[in-house]
Design an enzyme around this catalytic site. Structure first.
Site, short mmCIF file in Angstrom:
data_model
loop_
_atom_site.label_atom_id
_atom_site.label_comp_id
_atom_site.label_asym_id
_atom_site.label_seq_id
_atom_site.Cartn_x
_atom_site.Cartn_y
_atom_site.Cartn_z
N ASP A 124 0.25 12.78 2.39
CA ASP A 124 0.82 12.79 1.03
C ASP A 124 -0.28 12.82 -0.03
O ASP A 124 -0.26 12.04 -0.98
CB ASP A 124 1.72 11.56 0.83
CG ASP A 124 2.67 11.74 -0.35
OD1 ASP A 124 2.91 12.89 -0.77
OD2 ASP A 124 3.18 10.72 -0.86
N LYS A 134 1.93 -4.66 -4.00
CA LYS A 134 2.97 -3.69 -3.64
C LYS A 134 3.90 -4.36 -2.63
O LYS A 134 3.47 -4.80 -1.56
CB LYS A 134 2.36 -2.42 -3.05
CG LYS A 134 3.39 -1.36 -2.67
CD LYS A 134 2.75 -0.13 -2.07
CE LYS A 134 2.05 0.70 -3.11
NZ LYS A 134 1.56 1.99 -2.53
N THR A 182 5.66 -1.02 -11.85
CA THR A 182 6.42 0.21 -11.65
C THR A 182 7.16 0.12 -10.33
O THR A 182 7.01 -0.85 -9.57
CB THR A 182 5.48 1.44 -11.65
OG1 THR A 182 6.26 2.64 -11.61
CG2 THR A 182 4.55 1.42 -10.45
N ASP A 183 7.96 1.13 -10.03
CA ASP A 183 8.67 1.22 -8.76
C ASP A 183 8.27 2.50 -8.05
O ASP A 183 8.13 3.55 -8.67
CB ASP A 183 10.19 1.22 -8.97
CG ASP A 183 10.70 -0.12 -9.46
OD1 ASP A 183 10.19 -1.14 -8.98
OD2 ASP A 183 11.61 -0.14 -10.32
N GLY A 184 8.10 2.40 -6.72
CA GLY A 184 7.84 3.58 -5.91
C GLY A 184 9.08 3.96 -5.13
O GLY A 184 10.16 3.40 -5.34
N THR A 185 8.93 4.92 -4.21
CA THR A 185 10.06 5.39 -3.42
C THR A 185 10.68 4.26 -2.60
O THR A 185 11.90 4.12 -2.53
CB THR A 185 9.61 6.53 -2.48
OG1 THR A 185 9.01 7.57 -3.26
CG2 THR A 185 10.81 7.10 -1.72
N ILE A 186 9.84 3.44 -1.98
CA ILE A 186 10.35 2.33 -1.17
C ILE A 186 9.66 1.02 -1.55
O ILE A 186 9.59 0.10 -0.75
CB ILE A 186 10.14 2.60 0.34
CG1 ILE A 186 8.64 2.75 0.65
CG2 ILE A 186 10.92 3.80 0.81
CD1 ILE A 186 8.31 2.60 2.12
N SER A 187 9.17 0.93 -2.76
CA SER A 187 8.40 -0.26 -3.11
C SER A 187 8.60 -0.68 -4.56
O SER A 187 9.03 0.10 -5.40
CB SER A 187 6.90 0.02 -2.88
OG SER A 187 6.45 1.05 -3.74
N VAL A 191 6.14 -2.53 -7.48
CA VAL A 191 4.71 -2.75 -7.71
C VAL A 191 4.53 -3.73 -8.87
O VAL A 191 5.12 -3.55 -9.95
CB VAL A 191 3.98 -1.43 -8.01
CG1 VAL A 191 2.48 -1.68 -8.17
CG2 VAL A 191 4.23 -0.41 -6.89
#
Length: 306
Positions: free
Chosen positions: A129, A40, A18-23, A25
């Site tokens: 968070d 990550k 998957t993709d995070g806000t700034i990463s 994965v």
């Protein structure tokens, strides 16, 4: 650019997860075993404050707690300007199974994350968070792990937030009220607030506050209004720090009385209402120790209805 496998040669069958806000994965399997690990990959060059990959790495490496996600290994790709964090794969994300897990498991999760937060407070670390997407589970029965320290802050590792803290922290309707008023000098109270919301939603299966996300139009003003209409309109008499928040005097709010918690969380046992009311409050928010001390009685009470 080197491949992910170049930095983690002991993993095979590495694939994008998957993709995070700034990463980005990835997940891979340890060679000669079936154990899965998460990789990550976060950028170091193009920062999006309060996200700070290197600070998050340093904070996580300094932590040793059974209910906080542990870094197995880490690497820095100076050529690409990226940091790699390797952690054990966890089977479930709390947000995906909140309405499926048992009351007993929910109580265990609260105690385990309370213990993690107590540890963070003792070591001067703010997570900033906390929400169900950042709670991982080994199984539908737990145990639970607090994860994602990409916007975490500590006195030892402040990053660029040396003089003052960034108020744009948190996710959606979990944001603490003081950050909505531009507070730059908050403390552990922001994590206590968001943890209280998580507990409320864990046992009610519904959002405590409304920021407009469900309609596709999230708004800080809408979230502020939702909080005030629920908890009542704050004032400096009940919350002295309020007068120091930069954005408090920019608006004139209607005077709303606080709703009773029996009305806010009608489907939730009074023992849970009591815990949440001491966390999701304008001032004097209860510590994780309070939750740890109170919850055994709560668990015993709830087990009668399980």
């Amino acid at each position: 650019m080197k491949s992910v496998g170049h930095f983690v040669p002991w993993l095979t069958d590495i694939r994008h997860l998957t993709d995070g806000t700034i990463s980005e994965v990835f997940v891979g399997e340890r060679k000669n075993s079936k154990k899965l690990y998460v990789i990550k990959v976060q950028g170091l060059v193009f920062k999006r404050p309060p996200h700070d990959a290197m600070r998050g790495k340093l904070i996580l490496e300094s932590i040793g707690h059974p209910h906080i996600e542990r870094i197995v290994d880490s690497f820095i790709d100076n050529e690409a300007g990226s940091v790699y964090l390797i952690t054990s794969f966890k089977s479930f994300v709390l947000s995906d199974v909140m309405d499926e897990i048992s009351i007993d498991t929910k109580c265990k999760i609260v105690l385990q994350i309370s213990s993690a937060l107590e540890y963070l407070e003792k070591h001067g670390i703010l997570h900033r968070d906390i929400h169900p997407n950042n709670i991982l589970l080994d199984s539908m029965n737990g145990p639970a792990y607090l994860s994602d320290f990409s916007i975490a802050w500590s006195k030892q590792h402040p990053g660029e937030e040396v003089q003052e803290l960034i108020p744009q922290i948190g996710t959606g309707h979990y944001r603490a009220i003081e950050t909505l008023f531009g507070c730059h000098s908050y403390g552990h109270e922001v994590d206590r607030w968001t943890f209280g919301i998580l507990i409320a939603e864990l046992f009610s299966n519904q959002a405590l506050f409304d920021d407009g996300s469900s309609e596709g139009w999230p708004s800080e003003l809408r979230l502020t209004s939702s909080i005030i209409q629920t908890l009542g309109t704050p004032n400096p008499s009940m919350w002295p720090e309020l007068s120091t928040f930069p954005d408090w005097n920019k608006f004139i709010f209607h005077e709303y009385p606080p709703k009773p918690w029996s009305e806010i969380l009608p489907s939730v046992d009074t023992s849970i209402q009591y815990i949440v009311s001491h966390l999701v409050t304008y001032s004097n928010r209860a510590s994780p120790s309070f939750v740890i001390e109170s919850f055994p009685k709560v668990s015993a009470r709830l087990s009668q209805y399980a």
